[in-house]
Motif scaffolding. Structure first.
Motif, PDB file in Angstrom:
ATOM      1  N   GLY A 177       0.638  -1.239   0.113  1.00 20.32           N
ATOM      2  CA  GLY A 177       0.099  -0.055  -0.098  1.00 20.32           C
ATOM      3  C   GLY A 177       0.833   1.229   0.005  1.00 20.32           C
ATOM      4  N   LEU A 178       0.924   1.940   1.143  1.00 21.12           N
ATOM      5  CA  LEU A 178       1.622   3.293   1.313  1.00 21.12           C
ATOM      6  C   LEU A 178       3.154   3.179   0.887  1.00 21.12           C
ATOM      7  N   ALA A 179       3.766   1.931   1.071  1.00 17.92           N
ATOM      8  CA  ALA A 179       5.288   1.852   0.771  1.00 17.92           C
ATOM      9  C   ALA A 179       5.447   1.120  -0.448  1.00 17.92           C
ATOM     10  N   MET A 203       7.531   2.267   8.717  1.00 20.97           N
ATOM     11  CA  MET A 203       6.781   2.941   9.855  1.00 20.97           C
ATOM     12  C   MET A 203       7.784   4.081  10.237  1.00 20.97           C
ATOM     13  N   CYS A 204       9.048   3.650  10.360  1.00 21.17           N
ATOM     14  CA  CYS A 204      10.005   4.861  10.972  1.00 21.17           C
ATOM     15  C   CYS A 204      10.061   6.244   9.743  1.00 21.17           C
ATOM     16  N   GLN A 205      10.156   5.412   8.398  1.00 23.25           N
ATOM     17  CA  GLN A 205      10.384   6.391   7.590  1.00 23.25           C
ATOM     18  C   GLN A 205       9.171   7.530   7.555  1.00 23.25           C
ATOM     19  N   MET A 206       8.039   6.983   7.576  1.00 18.20           N
ATOM     20  CA  MET A 206       6.660   7.698   7.726  1.00 18.20           C
ATOM     21  C   MET A 206       6.610   8.562   8.991  1.00 18.20           C
ATOM     22  N   ASN A 207       7.024   7.997   9.976  1.00 12.13           N
ATOM     23  CA  ASN A 207       7.017   8.800  11.242  1.00 12.13           C
ATOM     24  C   ASN A 207       7.815  10.139  11.279  1.00 12.13           C
ATOM     25  N   LEU A 208       9.036   9.739  10.793  1.00 13.22           N
ATOM     26  CA  LEU A 208      10.128  10.635  10.758  1.00 13.22           C
ATOM     27  C   LEU A 208       9.853  12.028   9.865  1.00 13.22           C
ATOM     28  N   GLU A 209       8.944  11.499   8.651  1.00  9.83           N
ATOM     29  CA  GLU A 209       8.446  12.631   7.654  1.00  9.83           C
ATOM     30  C   GLU A 209       7.391  13.247   8.141  1.00  9.83           C
ATOM     31  N   MET A 210       6.554  12.365   8.639  1.00  9.10           N
ATOM     32  CA  MET A 210       5.196  13.102   8.922  1.00  9.10           C
ATOM     33  C   MET A 210       5.362  14.160  10.072  1.00  9.10           C
ATOM     34  N   ARG A 211       6.196  13.605  11.175  1.00  9.38           N
ATOM     35  CA  ARG A 211       6.099  14.293  12.421  1.00  9.38           C
ATOM     36  C   ARG A 211       7.630  15.484  12.481  1.00  9.38           C
ATOM     37  N   ALA A 212       8.263  15.550  11.296  1.00 11.95           N
ATOM     38  CA  ALA A 212       9.312  16.391  11.425  1.00 11.95           C
ATOM     39  C   ALA A 212       8.939  17.781  11.471  1.00 11.95           C
ATOM     40  N   PRO A 213       9.544  18.712  12.406  1.00 18.38           N
ATOM     41  CA  PRO A 213       9.276  20.097  12.766  1.00 18.38           C
ATOM     42  C   PRO A 213       9.010  20.780  11.094  1.00 18.38           C
ATOM     43  N   ALA A 214       8.186  21.714  11.205  1.00 21.41           N
ATOM     44  CA  ALA A 214       8.122  22.299   9.826  1.00 21.41           C
ATOM     45  C   ALA A 214       9.705  22.946   9.461  1.00 21.41           C
ATOM     46  N   ILE A 243      12.561  22.048   9.497  1.00 24.93           N
ATOM     47  CA  ILE A 243      13.498  21.117   9.209  1.00 24.93           C
ATOM     48  C   ILE A 243      13.023  20.165   8.019  1.00 24.93           C
ATOM     49  N   ASP A 244      13.695  20.448   7.001  1.00 28.80           N
ATOM     50  CA  ASP A 244      13.319  19.749   5.852  1.00 28.80           C
ATOM     51  C   ASP A 244      14.409  19.087   5.288  1.00 28.80           C
ATOM     52  N   LEU A 245      14.640  17.854   5.883  1.00 28.03           N
ATOM     53  CA  LEU A 245      15.682  16.732   5.894  1.00 28.03           C
ATOM     54  C   LEU A 245      15.108  15.562   5.383  1.00 28.03           C
ATOM     55  N   PRO A 246      15.317  15.248   4.007  1.00 25.28           N
ATOM     56  CA  PRO A 246      15.011  13.890   3.698  1.00 25.28           C
ATOM     57  C   PRO A 246      15.248  12.772   4.321  1.00 25.28           C
ATOM     58  N   VAL A 247      14.230  11.749   4.426  1.00 19.85           N
ATOM     59  CA  VAL A 247      14.519  10.423   4.970  1.00 19.85           C
ATOM     60  C   VAL A 247      14.121   9.498   3.772  1.00 19.85           C
ATOM     61  N   PHE A 248      15.087   8.646   3.506  1.00 21.95           N
ATOM     62  CA  PHE A 248      14.982   7.609   2.527  1.00 21.95           C
ATOM     63  C   PHE A 248      14.867   6.101   3.143  1.00 21.95           C
ATOM     64  N   LEU A 288       7.095  12.769   1.982  1.00 23.32           N
ATOM     65  CA  LEU A 288       6.355  13.986   2.359  1.00 23.32           C
ATOM     66  C   LEU A 288       7.758  14.962   2.567  1.00 23.32           C
ATOM     67  N   LEU A 289       8.820  14.571   2.796  1.00 30.10           N
ATOM     68  CA  LEU A 289       9.935  15.490   2.586  1.00 30.10           C
ATOM     69  C   LEU A 289      10.715  15.509   1.453  1.00 30.10           C
ATOM     70  N   ASP A 290      10.700  16.302   0.415  1.00 27.90           N
ATOM     71  CA  ASP A 290      10.911  16.220  -1.031  1.00 27.90           C
ATOM     72  C   ASP A 290      12.623  15.997  -0.993  1.00 27.90           C
ATOM     73  N   PRO A 291      12.900  14.735  -1.471  1.00 27.35           N
ATOM     74  CA  PRO A 291      14.475  14.649  -1.719  1.00 27.35           C
ATOM     75  C   PRO A 291      14.967  14.638  -2.766  1.00 27.35           C
ATOM     76  N   LEU A 292      14.230  15.321  -3.893  1.00 31.35           N
ATOM     77  CA  LEU A 292      14.749  15.725  -5.144  1.00 31.35           C
ATOM     78  C   LEU A 292      15.569  16.728  -5.239  1.00 31.35           C
ATOM     79  N   PRO A 293      15.353  17.937  -4.681  1.00 35.29           N
ATOM     80  CA  PRO A 293      16.583  18.932  -4.758  1.00 35.29           C
ATOM     81  C   PRO A 293      17.771  18.544  -4.186  1.00 35.29           C
TER      82      PRO A 293
END
Length: 275
Positions: free
Chosen positions: A17-19, A222-233, A235-240, A262-267
């Motif tokens: 599903g989500l992953a 699940m860790c990836q989702m939590n780190l991206e979803m709950r990251a402070p606004a 801090i824009d640090l990609p999580v792979f 959720l945290l764009d890694p493309l840049p």
């Protein structure tokens, strides 16, 4: 060309599903290393997380049904999700402890050769140092294992430390040690106690920013989702997911995986010349 290893593959619910991109990346890696994956027919949820919290017998029987469905000629089960890995290991332990109960339910005995394997351990045994060049050169990474691979207490730890570092370093990445490498991210408390989880993630992300890494990498969706979803606004640090970066290093990545973050890694990837 014949495969170098064959596994009964257990996808688990989140990878369907989500992953889905984490699974797609892993399948690319498996094909590169000629790993044959035989998907377990009619597999079911492993019982994580609600079932084993509410009804131990149901959770046990869910894992037992997966084991009873294994193809006759394949005894090693491979899974990506550490929660699925944890539940299947516990289920196998309980099947060996109570073989009569298992036999009464599924009209077969637990196979003594059954084994549950996590994809990090499986992939770490391949010769990553033979990959030409340093395809992830210039990328500063903080590895994040989380907590699930180090329990439960009644079972021995399934693998040694440093396996993600081994593969990522061989591909040219600079892996930075840090204090939160095994910190629990809050997992499913993200739904029940979001403020509590946000506090954990905030501390982790602020530390990652302090040590000036480019990104975090984890093997757990699940860790990836939590780190991206709950990251402070701020801090824009990609999580792979680990499978994404390994596929990238092997030249097997697809850009659409990274567009789903959720945290764009493309840049970052474009800046480093990795895409």
């Amino acid at each position: 060309m014949s495969s170098v290893a064959t596994f009964a593959y257990y996808p688990g619910c989140s990878l369907e599903g989500l992953a889905a991109e984490a699974e797609e990346a892993f399948l690319k890696i498996a094909a590169y290393w000629e790993i044959e994956l035989v998907e377990i027919p009619d597999w079911n949820c492993c019982g994580s997380s609600s079932a084993h919290s509410l009804c131990g017998e149901l959770a046990r029987n869910l894992t037992w049904r997966v084991l009873a469905s294994l193809p006759d000629n394949v005894s090693q089960v491979l899974t990506l999700c550490p929660s699925c890995f944890d539940r299947l290991r516990v289920g196998l332990f309980e099947a060996r402890k109570s073989p009569e109960d298992f036999s009464n339910l599924f009209d077969q005995k637990p196979n003594p050769s059954w084994d549950i394997r996590h994809f990090v351990k499986v992939l770490a045994d391949f010769p990553w140092k033979k990959i030409k060049g340093k395809p992830l050169s210039g990328l500063r990474i903080a590895p994040y294992y989380g907590c699930l691979l180090y329990g439960p207490a009644k079972l021995p730890p399934p693998m040694e430390d440093g396996l993600m570092e081994k593969m990522l370093t061989a591909l040219g990445a600079e892996v930075i040690p840090w204090r939160y490498v095994k910190q629990c991210c809050g997992t499913y408390l993200s739904v029940a106690k979001p403020d509590f989880v946000s506090g954990i993630v905030r501390r982790m992300m602020m530390e990652a920013q302090r040590i000036q890494v480019d990104c975090l990498v984890t093997h757990c969706v699940m860790c990836q989702m939590n780190l991206e979803m709950r990251a402070p606004a701020q801090i824009d640090l990609p999580v792979f997911h680990l499978s994404e970066l390994l596929a990238l290093g092997l030249g097997q990545a697809r850009i659409n995986w990274f567009k789903k973050h959720l945290l764009d890694p493309l840049p970052l990837l474009l800046k480093k010349g990795l895409l």
